[in-house]
Design a protein around this motif. Structure first.
Motif, PDB file in Angstrom:
ATOM      1  N   THR A  93       0.825  -1.209   0.000  1.00 31.00           N
ATOM      2  CA  THR A  93       0.000   0.000   0.000  1.00 31.00           C
ATOM      3  C   THR A  93       0.855   1.252   0.000  1.00 31.00           C
ATOM      4  OG1 THR A  93      -1.773  -1.152   1.178  1.00 31.00           O
ATOM      5  CG2 THR A  93      -1.818   1.247   1.235  1.00 31.00           C
ATOM      6  N   ALA A  94       1.875   1.275   0.876  1.00 34.30           N
ATOM      7  CA  ALA A  94       2.728   2.462   0.960  1.00 34.30           C
ATOM      8  C   ALA A  94       3.435   2.725  -0.364  1.00 34.30           C
ATOM      9  CB  ALA A  94       3.757   2.276   2.081  1.00 34.30           C
ATOM     10  N   THR A  95       3.952   1.672  -0.986  1.00 33.38           N
ATOM     11  CA  THR A  95       4.661   1.840  -2.253  1.00 33.38           C
ATOM     12  C   THR A  95       3.711   2.286  -3.354  1.00 33.38           C
ATOM     13  OG1 THR A  95       6.205   0.089  -1.603  1.00 33.38           O
ATOM     14  CG2 THR A  95       6.171   0.715  -3.920  1.00 33.38           C
ATOM     15  N   THR A  96       2.528   1.682  -3.405  1.00 31.90           N
ATOM     16  CA  THR A  96       1.544   2.053  -4.422  1.00 31.90           C
ATOM     17  C   THR A  96       1.109   3.507  -4.259  1.00 31.90           C
ATOM     18  OG1 THR A  96       0.721  -0.223  -4.511  1.00 31.90           O
ATOM     19  CG2 THR A  96      -0.696   1.478  -5.429  1.00 31.90           C
ATOM     20  N   LEU A  97       0.887   3.926  -3.028  1.00 34.01           N
ATOM     21  CA  LEU A  97       0.495   5.317  -2.783  1.00 34.01           C
ATOM     22  C   LEU A  97       1.611   6.278  -3.169  1.00 34.01           C
ATOM     23  CD1 LEU A  97      -1.365   4.962   0.640  1.00 34.01           C
ATOM     24  CD2 LEU A  97      -2.391   5.451  -1.584  1.00 34.01           C
ATOM     25  N   LEU A  98       2.863   5.865  -2.926  1.00 33.75           N
ATOM     26  CA  LEU A  98       3.991   6.721  -3.275  1.00 33.75           C
ATOM     27  C   LEU A  98       4.121   6.834  -4.795  1.00 33.75           C
ATOM     28  CD1 LEU A  98       6.355   8.347  -2.124  1.00 33.75           C
ATOM     29  CD2 LEU A  98       7.742   6.273  -2.250  1.00 33.75           C
ATOM     30  N   VAL A  99       4.017   5.690  -5.483  1.00 37.53           N
ATOM     31  CA  VAL A  99       4.095   5.693  -6.947  1.00 37.53           C
ATOM     32  C   VAL A  99       2.942   6.505  -7.543  1.00 37.53           C
ATOM     33  CG1 VAL A  99       3.921   4.233  -9.006  1.00 37.53           C
ATOM     34  CG2 VAL A  99       5.342   3.507  -7.077  1.00 37.53           C
ATOM     35  N   GLY A 100       1.764   6.360  -6.945  1.00 38.37           N
ATOM     36  CA  GLY A 100       0.581   7.006  -7.502  1.00 38.37           C
ATOM     37  C   GLY A 100       0.153   8.276  -6.808  1.00 38.37           C
ATOM     38  N   GLN A 101       1.078   8.977  -6.173  1.00 34.36           N
ATOM     39  CA  GLN A 101       0.732  10.180  -5.415  1.00 34.36           C
ATOM     40  C   GLN A 101      -0.152  11.149  -6.192  1.00 34.36           C
ATOM     41  OE1 GLN A 101       1.595  10.836  -2.225  1.00 34.36           O
ATOM     42  NE2 GLN A 101       0.978  12.976  -2.060  1.00 34.36           N
ATOM     43  N   PRO A 102       0.213  11.545  -7.423  1.00 40.55           N
ATOM     44  CA  PRO A 102      -0.651  12.500  -8.145  1.00 40.55           C
ATOM     45  C   PRO A 102      -2.023  11.917  -8.468  1.00 40.55           C
ATOM     46  CG  PRO A 102       1.542  12.357  -9.136  1.00 40.55           C
ATOM     47  CD  PRO A 102       1.421  11.207  -8.182  1.00 40.55           C
ATOM     48  N   VAL A 132       5.417  14.549  -2.190  1.00 35.72           N
ATOM     49  CA  VAL A 132       5.991  13.211  -2.386  1.00 35.72           C
ATOM     50  C   VAL A 132       7.044  12.923  -1.317  1.00 35.72           C
ATOM     51  CG1 VAL A 132       7.368  11.765  -3.939  1.00 35.72           C
ATOM     52  CG2 VAL A 132       5.505  13.170  -4.855  1.00 35.72           C
ATOM     53  N   TRP A 133       7.862  13.929  -0.995  1.00 35.91           N
ATOM     54  CA  TRP A 133       8.887  13.751   0.027  1.00 35.91           C
ATOM     55  C   TRP A 133       8.262  13.453   1.385  1.00 35.91           C
ATOM     56  CZ3 TRP A 133      13.303  12.548   1.955  1.00 35.91           C
ATOM     57  CH2 TRP A 133      13.677  13.005   3.228  1.00 35.91           C
ATOM     58  N   ILE A 134       7.236  14.218   1.762  1.00 39.01           N
ATOM     59  CA  ILE A 134       6.566  14.004   3.048  1.00 39.01           C
ATOM     60  C   ILE A 134       5.919  12.623   3.078  1.00 39.01           C
ATOM     61  CG2 ILE A 134       4.667  14.769   4.537  1.00 39.01           C
ATOM     62  CD1 ILE A 134       5.237  17.627   3.615  1.00 39.01           C
ATOM     63  N   SER A 135       5.277  12.255   1.976  1.00 40.13           N
ATOM     64  CA  SER A 135       4.629  10.945   1.894  1.00 40.13           C
ATOM     65  C   SER A 135       5.647   9.821   2.036  1.00 40.13           C
ATOM     66  CB  SER A 135       3.881  10.816   0.565  1.00 40.13           C
ATOM     67  OG  SER A 135       3.281   9.546   0.455  1.00 40.13           O
ATOM     68  N   ALA A 136       6.790   9.951   1.352  1.00 45.25           N
ATOM     69  CA  ALA A 136       7.836   8.920   1.431  1.00 45.25           C
ATOM     70  C   ALA A 136       8.408   8.835   2.839  1.00 45.25           C
ATOM     71  CB  ALA A 136       8.943   9.223   0.423  1.00 45.25           C
ATOM     72  N   PHE A 177      -4.744  -1.747  10.749  1.00 47.40           N
ATOM     73  CA  PHE A 177      -4.496  -0.422  11.317  1.00 47.40           C
ATOM     74  C   PHE A 177      -3.508   0.356  10.457  1.00 47.40           C
ATOM     75  CE2 PHE A 177      -2.198   2.598  13.910  1.00 47.40           C
ATOM     76  CZ  PHE A 177      -3.185   3.212  14.660  1.00 47.40           C
ATOM     77  N   PHE A 178      -2.398  -0.294  10.102  1.00 48.88           N
ATOM     78  CA  PHE A 178      -1.374   0.404   9.331  1.00 48.88           C
ATOM     79  C   PHE A 178      -1.813   0.666   7.893  1.00 48.88           C
ATOM     80  CE2 PHE A 178       1.475  -1.436  12.671  1.00 48.88           C
ATOM     81  CZ  PHE A 178       1.906  -0.220  13.186  1.00 48.88           C
ATOM     82  N   LEU A 179      -2.602  -0.238   7.313  1.00 50.52           N
ATOM     83  CA  LEU A 179      -3.164   0.011   5.988  1.00 50.52           C
ATOM     84  C   LEU A 179      -4.048   1.258   6.011  1.00 50.52           C
ATOM     85  CD1 LEU A 179      -4.244  -3.504   4.635  1.00 50.52           C
ATOM     86  CD2 LEU A 179      -2.510  -2.004   3.669  1.00 50.52           C
ATOM     87  N   THR A 180      -4.877   1.364   7.037  1.00 46.73           N
ATOM     88  CA  THR A 180      -5.771   2.509   7.155  1.00 46.73           C
ATOM     89  C   THR A 180      -4.993   3.802   7.319  1.00 46.73           C
ATOM     90  OG1 THR A 180      -7.444   1.087   8.171  1.00 46.73           O
ATOM     91  CG2 THR A 180      -7.733   3.456   8.428  1.00 46.73           C
ATOM     92  N   GLU A 181      -3.908   3.755   8.081  1.00 46.23           N
ATOM     93  CA  GLU A 181      -3.093   4.960   8.255  1.00 46.23           C
ATOM     94  C   GLU A 181      -2.555   5.429   6.913  1.00 46.23           C
ATOM     95  OE1 GLU A 181      -0.424   7.946   8.720  1.00 46.23           O
ATOM     96  OE2 GLU A 181       0.170   6.015   7.839  1.00 46.23           O
ATOM     97  N   GLU A 182      -2.027   4.496   6.124  1.00 44.15           N
ATOM     98  CA  GLU A 182      -1.466   4.858   4.831  1.00 44.15           C
ATOM     99  C   GLU A 182      -2.539   5.439   3.904  1.00 44.15           C
ATOM    100  OE1 GLU A 182       1.505   4.998   3.782  1.00 44.15           O
ATOM    101  OE2 GLU A 182       2.696   3.795   5.152  1.00 44.15           O
ATOM    102  N   LEU A 183      -3.715   4.839   3.915  1.00 42.92           N
ATOM    103  CA  LEU A 183      -4.772   5.271   3.003  1.00 42.92           C
ATOM    104  C   LEU A 183      -5.389   6.608   3.414  1.00 42.92           C
ATOM    105  CD1 LEU A 183      -6.392   1.769   2.519  1.00 42.92           C
ATOM    106  CD2 LEU A 183      -5.331   3.125   0.710  1.00 42.92           C
ATOM    107  N   THR A 184      -5.631   6.791   4.706  1.00 43.77           N
ATOM    108  CA  THR A 184      -6.193   8.067   5.157  1.00 43.77           C
ATOM    109  C   THR A 184      -5.179   9.198   5.053  1.00 43.77           C
ATOM    110  OG1 THR A 184      -5.633   7.481   7.450  1.00 43.77           O
ATOM    111  CG2 THR A 184      -7.896   7.053   6.725  1.00 43.77           C
ATOM    112  N   ALA A 185      -3.893   8.851   4.983  1.00 46.42           N
ATOM    113  CA  ALA A 185      -2.857   9.883   4.886  1.00 46.42           C
ATOM    114  C   ALA A 185      -3.022  10.737   3.633  1.00 46.42           C
ATOM    115  CB  ALA A 185      -1.465   9.228   4.894  1.00 46.42           C
TER     116      ALA A 185
END
Length: 265
Positions: A93-102, A132-136, A177-185
């Motif tokens: 999830t974290a990697t996908t969100l980082l790749v797909g930030q825009p 992107v930096w903050i997200s990473a 819990f951690f998946l939700t944190e990444e997604l709500t971020a």
């Protein structure tokens, strides 16, 4: 228990929303597909050369009598692959969100406008590179926390009976819990909410988080399924973010009241 049901409803509403917005859904699939290909390649490489890596790392076993060296290295190879697979699940999830930030920023913002009574959505004033930096940076912090839990749960898995029954269930809740944190971020970071505050918000509504994230943790064990659910998960997490911050939502049937929680994740 209202929060538990509310979290699951947010997940379903997010999936329904992307189902009605085909273009947003199509764009939202691209980051997951890219990440899936990268992770699949890494796991194939680990399967092909994991034994060689273990052999290189355990020269002390060269002089062991047969079959002990082979059994020992075979066990370590299996453990290495299992840890690699677990790491892929935890970081997908974290990697996908980082790749797909825009992509996900755009999807979350459009969803915000659709459910906002005044048709507006919070916008970040930061440039894309800064977001992107903050997200990473925040993702690395979350992955580090999740890795500690993963190692602990992996070790507890060797406990007879409990390790094969109770521990996996706990693992799904922790992963949720951690998946939700990444997604709500995605939505919360756009509102200027820092990581520490995000974690505090989620801990204050754990049953809401578990209702949303635990079903995802189960289905995300299959990364191919995760690719197709990711856009809707981002939309649903945006709805949860609005609830956590007490924002009014159009057509809301009543947010669940916060429940008292006792255990931190």
């Amino acid at each position: 228990m209202r929060d538990l049901g509310a979290g699951f409803r947010y997940l379903l509403k997010g999936q329904k929303w992307v189902g009605r917005h085909g273009r947003q859904y199509g764009f939202g699939l691209l980051p997951g597909l890219i990440t899936l290909v990268l992770y699949a390649a890494a796991l194939v490489a680990l399967a092909l050369w994991g034994a060689d890596l273990v052999g290189w790392a355990t020269p002390f076993a060269d002089d062991w009598a047969d079959p002990w060296a082979g059994l020992f290295r075979g066990f370590l190879t299996a453990v290495l692959f299992a840890l690699g697979l677990l790491l892929c699940v935890l970081t997908f999830t974290a990697t996908t969100l980082l790749v797909g930030q825009p992509f996900y920023e755009s999807l979350s913002e459009k969803f915000d406008r659709d459910v906002s009574p005044d048709g507006t959505a919070p916008e970040s004033d930061l440039p894309l590179w800064r977001e992107v930096w903050i997200s990473a940076r925040d993702s690395l912090r979350i992955v580090a926390r999740a890795a500690v839990w993963a190692v602990l749960l992996f070790a507890l898995g060797f406990i007879p009976v409990a390790g094969q029954t109770v521990v996996p269930v706990i693992g799904f809740f922790v992963t949720g819990f951690f998946l939700t944190e990444e997604l709500t971020a995605v939505a919360l970071q756009r509102r200027g909410v820092e990581l520490r505050e995000r974690l505090a918000l989620l801990r204050s509504r754990k049953t809401l988080v578990w209702g949303f994230g635990t079903p995802l943790a189960v289905v995300f064990l299959v990364p191919f399924v995760a690719v197709f659910l990711m856009p809707g998960a981002v939309a649903g997490a945006t709805l949860m973010a609005r609830d956590l911050l007490g924002e009014e939502t159009e057509g809301d049937d009543g947010a669940a009241e916060p429940e008292e929680e006792g255990v931190d994740a």
